[in-house]
Motif scaffolding. Structure first.
Motif: not given
Length: 419
Positions: A227-236, A366-382
């Motif tokens: 369950a944890l591996a599937a959830a982790h992979g799904n977030i990514v 969680l995946g879209p939310l986390a990368v959306g916030g990170s991309a706004a702060l750090l940029g999409s490449s980072a």
């Protein structure tokens, strides 16, 4: 007339189940494309309304998986599958009728989507649980391999076929195809004559049964790792899809069709992986096959993130990374289902799968939310490079002795309480 032997009867029953699954999966591809187009073209809906419509399809999985698992374990699964197919087919045909009469509105469309999504939860959990009644434990790898290949084939060719159908007859009329696919699926399931194992009421409250399913899934070391591996992979994976749209299409100016091709190649890789899993498990311990599949999937996701982070993405290399990811995902999907079905007692199949789906589906945003916030702060490449690091950590959940030492399910002792 001489009765057919049980083994032959079970093979015929699985073929009907397999065909019913394939038909409904193909129809789903049409609906996935058609519903947003109906909202935009018929109701003049904006981006927020379309997003709300898409989210409404996931809500039943988040709030209903645990309770559905309880009822799937208390009731016979074949009637549940038939009822879910019939009602979903009628609901989709109702959309077509409302649209033809000029009565369709966004609230009506969302309500019907929630109905279809809720019954899809029942069908999903019941189908996973019903398979153990149709297939002996030693045949689960092969059965799940065939279902995975069918699912991947639908994901590969379905969008193109659905798009062609919508272009030819329009989005509302295209829903007729999915509505009819559910009705045909119900007819095939109704033709199955293999008896189910008797369900016994537990005599306990619903919440006690829910707790039992959660306890089994998250205290049993193998089920918890899965369950944890599937959830982790799904977030990514979900985070990467957002960044591909932002970086590959939005910032670099590549065609959405090229991104669609990469995703289709990934689905094709999943079909190959699913097809190969049974043979791989005959040559290698299944725990290590699963770990190898997850390593491939993680490397594919990480590779896709890295190449997309470059100033100019090499498109052929991106397609190769998706092929690698799909290959690993196909192996993983087959063994996740097979191992869970082999470990979990028959009377707990619904609750165990409902608990599994809760964490896997519940972590999707969680995946879209986390990368959306990170991309706004750090940029999409980072953010893509950070996501690549997170991706390679997915297989670590499975590097435990209980997973490494797994064996395939063996034949169960015959049961006498069949109905």
């Amino acid at each position: 007339m001489t009765a057919r032997p049980p083994a032959e009867r079970n093979r015929g029953a699985f073929r009907r189940f397999w065909a019913a699954t394939g038909i409904s999966l193909a129809g789903d591809q049409v609906t996935t494309l058609a519903l947003p187009l109906i909202a935009v073209q018929t109701l003049n809906a904006g981006a927020f309304a379309v997003g709300l419509l898409s989210a409404s399809r996931l809500v039943p999985f988040l709030i209903g998986s645990l309770l559905v698992g309880v009822y799937v374990d208390r009731l016979r699964r074949r009637p549940l599958l038939i009822t879910a197919d019939l009602v979903r087919g009628v609901a989709l045909l109702a959309v077509l009728g409302l649209c033809a009469g000029g009565w369709l509105s966004l609230p009506w469309l969302i309500a019907l989507v929630v109905v279809v999504g809720s019954l899809s939860v029942f069908a999903d959990v019941a189908a996973q649980s019903y398979l153990v009644d149709l297939v002996p434990p030693e045949g689960l790898v092969t059965a799940n391999s065939r279902l995975q290949v069918t699912r991947a084939a639908a994901q590969t060719g379905g969008p193109a076929a659905g798009g062609a159908l919508i272009s030819a007859v329009g989005a509302p009329l295209a829903l007729l195809a999915d509505g009819m696919s559910f009705l045909l699926s119900a007819a095939l399931t109704a033709a199955i004559r293999v008896p189910e194992k008797a369900r016994r009421a537990s005599g306990r409250s619903i919440w006690s049964d829910v707790r039992e399913g959660l306890t089994l899934t998250y205290r049993q070391p193998v089920l918890r790792a899965l369950a944890l591996a599937a959830a982790h992979g799904n977030i990514v994976e979900q985070g990467l899809l957002v960044l591909l749209a932002v970086r590959f299409v939005g910032e670099q100016g590549h065609s959405a069709a090229v991104l669609g091709l990469a995703l289709a190649v990934g689905a094709g890789g999943a079909a190959v992986g699913g097809f190969a899993t049974s043979r791989l498990c005959r040559c290698r311990p299944p725990g290590w096959v699963l770990i190898g599949g997850e390593v491939l999937a993680a490397c594919g996701l990480a590779g896709a993130a890295v190449v997309t982070s470059l100033r100019v993405t090499p498109t052929p290399l991106l397609i190769v990374t998706f092929a690698v990811f799909g290959l690993g995902e196909g192996i993983g999907n087959v063994l996740y289902a097979t191992i869970r079905q082999g470990i979990v007692p028959v009377e707990l199949q619904g609750r165990a799968y409902g608990s599994y789906r809760l964490v896997v589906s519940g972590t999707t945003p969680l995946g879209p939310l986390a990368v959306g916030g990170s991309a706004a702060l750090l940029g999409s490449s980072a953010t893509l490079l950070a996501l690549a690091v997170v991706a390679v950590l997915v297989p670590l959940w499975l590097l435990t002795p209980p997973v490494r030492e797994l064996s395939l399910p063996k034949a169960r002792e015959p049961v006498s309480d069949r109905v």
